[in-house]
Design a protein around this motif. Structure first.
Motif, PDB file in Angstrom:
ATOM      1  N   ASN A 184       0.808  -1.215   0.000  1.00  0.00           N
ATOM      2  CA  ASN A 184       0.000   0.000   0.000  1.00  0.00           C
ATOM      3  C   ASN A 184       0.848   1.274   0.000  1.00  0.00           C
ATOM      4  O   ASN A 184       0.627   2.197   0.775  1.00  0.00           O
ATOM      5  CB  ASN A 184      -0.964   0.009   1.198  1.00  0.00           C
ATOM      6  N   LEU A 185       1.829   1.333  -0.897  1.00  0.00           N
ATOM      7  CA  LEU A 185       2.714   2.486  -0.982  1.00  0.00           C
ATOM      8  C   LEU A 185       2.528   3.196  -2.331  1.00  0.00           C
ATOM      9  O   LEU A 185       2.266   2.550  -3.342  1.00  0.00           O
ATOM     10  CB  LEU A 185       4.176   2.045  -0.846  1.00  0.00           C
ATOM     11  N   THR A 186       2.659   4.515  -2.316  1.00  0.00           N
ATOM     12  CA  THR A 186       2.714   5.264  -3.581  1.00  0.00           C
ATOM     13  C   THR A 186       4.086   5.907  -3.741  1.00  0.00           C
ATOM     14  O   THR A 186       4.656   5.929  -4.825  1.00  0.00           O
ATOM     15  CB  THR A 186       1.625   6.351  -3.642  1.00  0.00           C
ATOM     16  N   THR A 187       4.603   6.442  -2.637  1.00  0.00           N
ATOM     17  CA  THR A 187       5.963   6.984  -2.604  1.00  0.00           C
ATOM     18  C   THR A 187       6.627   6.511  -1.315  1.00  0.00           C
ATOM     19  O   THR A 187       6.021   6.559  -0.252  1.00  0.00           O
ATOM     20  CB  THR A 187       5.961   8.524  -2.626  1.00  0.00           C
ATOM     21  N   GLY A 188       7.860   6.045  -1.423  1.00  0.00           N
ATOM     22  CA  GLY A 188       8.530   5.588  -0.206  1.00  0.00           C
ATOM     23  C   GLY A 188       9.857   4.930  -0.506  1.00  0.00           C
ATOM     24  O   GLY A 188      10.328   4.904  -1.642  1.00  0.00           O
ATOM     25  N   THR A 189      10.466   4.404   0.546  1.00  0.00           N
ATOM     26  CA  THR A 189      11.793   3.802   0.451  1.00  0.00           C
ATOM     27  C   THR A 189      11.699   2.304   0.255  1.00  0.00           C
ATOM     28  O   THR A 189      11.044   1.603   1.034  1.00  0.00           O
ATOM     29  CB  THR A 189      12.601   4.101   1.729  1.00  0.00           C
ATOM     30  N   LEU A 190      12.319   1.829  -0.787  1.00  0.00           N
ATOM     31  CA  LEU A 190      12.388   0.395  -1.041  1.00  0.00           C
ATOM     32  C   LEU A 190      13.422  -0.250  -0.119  1.00  0.00           C
ATOM     33  O   LEU A 190      13.193  -1.318   0.450  1.00  0.00           O
ATOM     34  CB  LEU A 190      12.734   0.140  -2.509  1.00  0.00           C
ATOM     35  N   ALA A 191      14.583   0.388   0.020  1.00  0.00           N
ATOM     36  CA  ALA A 191      15.649  -0.143   0.872  1.00  0.00           C
ATOM     37  C   ALA A 191      16.586   0.986   1.279  1.00  0.00           C
ATOM     38  O   ALA A 191      16.812   1.919   0.505  1.00  0.00           O
ATOM     39  CB  ALA A 191      16.417  -1.242   0.147  1.00  0.00           C
ATOM     40  N   ASN A 192      17.135   0.895   2.498  1.00  0.00           N
ATOM     41  CA  ASN A 192      18.068   1.895   3.029  1.00  0.00           C
ATOM     42  C   ASN A 192      19.401   1.269   3.388  1.00  0.00           C
ATOM     43  O   ASN A 192      19.441   0.146   3.927  1.00  0.00           O
ATOM     44  CB  ASN A 192      17.492   2.548   4.293  1.00  0.00           C
ATOM     45  N   GLY A 193      20.485   1.994   3.118  1.00  0.00           N
ATOM     46  CA  GLY A 193      21.809   1.578   3.586  1.00  0.00           C
ATOM     47  C   GLY A 193      22.288   0.237   3.057  1.00  0.00           C
ATOM     48  O   GLY A 193      22.991  -0.501   3.758  1.00  0.00           O
ATOM     49  N   VAL A 194      21.929  -0.087   1.824  1.00  0.00           N
ATOM     50  CA  VAL A 194      22.345  -1.361   1.217  1.00  0.00           C
ATOM     51  C   VAL A 194      23.779  -1.235   0.696  1.00  0.00           C
ATOM     52  O   VAL A 194      24.102  -0.285  -0.019  1.00  0.00           O
ATOM     53  CB  VAL A 194      21.399  -1.754   0.071  1.00  0.00           C
ATOM     54  N   THR A 195      24.625  -2.167   1.072  1.00  0.00           N
ATOM     55  CA  THR A 195      26.028  -2.124   0.635  1.00  0.00           C
ATOM     56  C   THR A 195      26.141  -2.449  -0.852  1.00  0.00           C
ATOM     57  O   THR A 195      25.627  -3.476  -1.311  1.00  0.00           O
ATOM     58  CB  THR A 195      26.877  -3.122   1.440  1.00  0.00           C
ATOM     59  N   LEU A 196      26.803  -1.564  -1.578  1.00  0.00           N
ATOM     60  CA  LEU A 196      27.077  -1.775  -3.009  1.00  0.00           C
ATOM     61  C   LEU A 196      28.581  -1.975  -3.150  1.00  0.00           C
ATOM     62  O   LEU A 196      29.358  -1.029  -2.975  1.00  0.00           O
ATOM     63  CB  LEU A 196      26.615  -0.566  -3.821  1.00  0.00           C
ATOM     64  N   PRO A 197      29.026  -3.192  -3.448  1.00  0.00           N
ATOM     65  CA  PRO A 197      30.462  -3.488  -3.481  1.00  0.00           C
ATOM     66  C   PRO A 197      31.195  -2.718  -4.578  1.00  0.00           C
ATOM     67  O   PRO A 197      30.587  -2.213  -5.529  1.00  0.00           O
ATOM     68  CB  PRO A 197      30.510  -4.994  -3.757  1.00  0.00           C
ATOM     69  N   ALA A 198      32.506  -2.660  -4.446  1.00  0.00           N
ATOM     70  CA  ALA A 198      33.356  -2.051  -5.466  1.00  0.00           C
ATOM     71  C   ALA A 198      33.572  -3.020  -6.626  1.00  0.00           C
ATOM     72  O   ALA A 198      33.312  -4.224  -6.521  1.00  0.00           O
ATOM     73  CB  ALA A 198      34.704  -1.670  -4.855  1.00  0.00           C
ATOM     74  N   LYS A 199      34.031  -2.475  -7.730  1.00  0.00           N
ATOM     75  CA  LYS A 199      34.398  -3.300  -8.876  1.00  0.00           C
ATOM     76  C   LYS A 199      35.609  -4.152  -8.511  1.00  0.00           C
ATOM     77  O   LYS A 199      36.555  -3.671  -7.886  1.00  0.00           O
ATOM     78  CB  LYS A 199      34.730  -2.399 -10.069  1.00  0.00           C
ATOM     79  N   ALA A 200      35.594  -5.420  -8.906  1.00  0.00           N
ATOM     80  CA  ALA A 200      36.715  -6.314  -8.601  1.00  0.00           C
ATOM     81  C   ALA A 200      36.908  -7.299  -9.754  1.00  0.00           C
ATOM     82  O   ALA A 200      35.933  -7.838 -10.288  1.00  0.00           O
ATOM     83  CB  ALA A 200      36.452  -7.077  -7.306  1.00  0.00           C
ATOM     84  N   ASN A 201      38.157  -7.510 -10.113  1.00  0.00           N
ATOM     85  CA  ASN A 201      38.494  -8.441 -11.208  1.00  0.00           C
ATOM     86  C   ASN A 201      37.732  -8.116 -12.488  1.00  0.00           C
ATOM     87  O   ASN A 201      37.216  -9.002 -13.178  1.00  0.00           O
ATOM     88  CB  ASN A 201      38.217  -9.890 -10.784  1.00  0.00           C
ATOM     89  N   ASN A 202      37.645  -6.803 -12.778  1.00  0.00           N
ATOM     90  CA  ASN A 202      36.971  -6.291 -13.978  1.00  0.00           C
ATOM     91  C   ASN A 202      35.463  -6.569 -14.005  1.00  0.00           C
ATOM     92  O   ASN A 202      34.829  -6.511 -15.068  1.00  0.00           O
ATOM     93  CB  ASN A 202      37.617  -6.864 -15.246  1.00  0.00           C
ATOM     94  N   VAL A 203      34.891  -6.886 -12.847  1.00  0.00           N
ATOM     95  CA  VAL A 203      33.443  -7.107 -12.741  1.00  0.00           C
ATOM     96  C   VAL A 203      32.860  -6.044 -11.813  1.00  0.00           C
ATOM     97  O   VAL A 203      33.332  -5.865 -10.681  1.00  0.00           O
ATOM     98  CB  VAL A 203      33.124  -8.512 -12.192  1.00  0.00           C
TER      99      VAL A 203
END
Length: 215
Positions: free
Chosen positions: A149-168
């Motif tokens: 029952n959302l129209t505007t809001g947060t899907l997720a907060n503070g999710v870790t996004l890793p760095a690029k590694a081994n060209n991936v």
């Protein structure tokens, strides 16, 4: 007169010593000051590098199998209709299609990439519009429902996004579902024949913001 000259010479000796002492003091102080500033300058080298976060939305696509226009569905928040039909609708078995083969929801997959050498954290926000009854709900997995029952809001907060590694690229995948909320009343005027629109905004802890639209 000779005595006076001798007396004058005797009186001038302390003055000469005093002047010499001041000169030596000036040299000593100047030398120590020069050495201090020289040492200070040579010990304050600046080192380091700038943060490298390269944020992008790799893809935002509908992944559920229903292809038709949406029909209303109960999400458990309407008075008198507390059954949350969405829980069953997003399951692997149904995948947003009901027993009459109507489409009751649309599951979206969002893939966020980081092409930089530093990890970061991201917040994701979703906004939907198009009709009064158009809502979205969080998902904790491809077929697992979260808040509804959302129209505007947060899907997720503070999710870790890793760095690029081994060209991936570092990558995070998130899911949400869009649906037409059943109010239990006449919805023809408010919800019939409307176009669904939405925006996903991803904000990194570094201050970078990116958006993607869907409809």
């Amino acid at each position: 007169m000779f005595e006076e000259n001798n007396q004058e010479k005797r009186m001038n000796k302390p003055l000469i010593y005093a002047i010499a002492g001041v000169a030596l003091l000036v040299i000593a102080v100047s030398g120590s000051a020069y050495a201090y500033f020289s040492a200070s300058a040579s010990s304050n080298a600046i080192t380091g590098k700038t943060l490298d976060v390269q944020l992008s939305i790799a893809s935002l696509q509908k992944v559920s199998k229903g292809t038709g226009d949406l029909i209303p569905i109960y999400d458990g928040t309407v008075s008198g209709h507390t059954t949350n039909q969405l829980t069953t609708a997003v399951s692997t078995t149904n995948d947003c299609v009901d027993k009459n083969n109507y489409t009751v929801c649309q599951v979206y997959e969002l893939v966020i990439n980081n092409g930089g050498t530093n990890a970061t954290t991201v917040d994701t926000e979703v906004t939907v519009s198009g009709s009064t009854g158009i809502k979205w709900a969080k998902m904790t997995g491809r077929n697992a429902l979260g808040d509804v029952n959302l129209t505007t809001g947060t899907l997720a907060n503070g999710v870790t996004l890793p760095a690029k590694a081994n060209n991936v690229n570092g990558s995070v995948t998130q899911y949400f579902v869009v649906y037409l909320q059943n109010t239990g009343g006449d919805q023809a005027g408010a919800d019939s024949g409307k176009t669904i629109k939405g925006t996903v905004t991803v904000k990194a802890s570094t201050g970078a913001n990116i958006e993607a639209a869907f409809e």
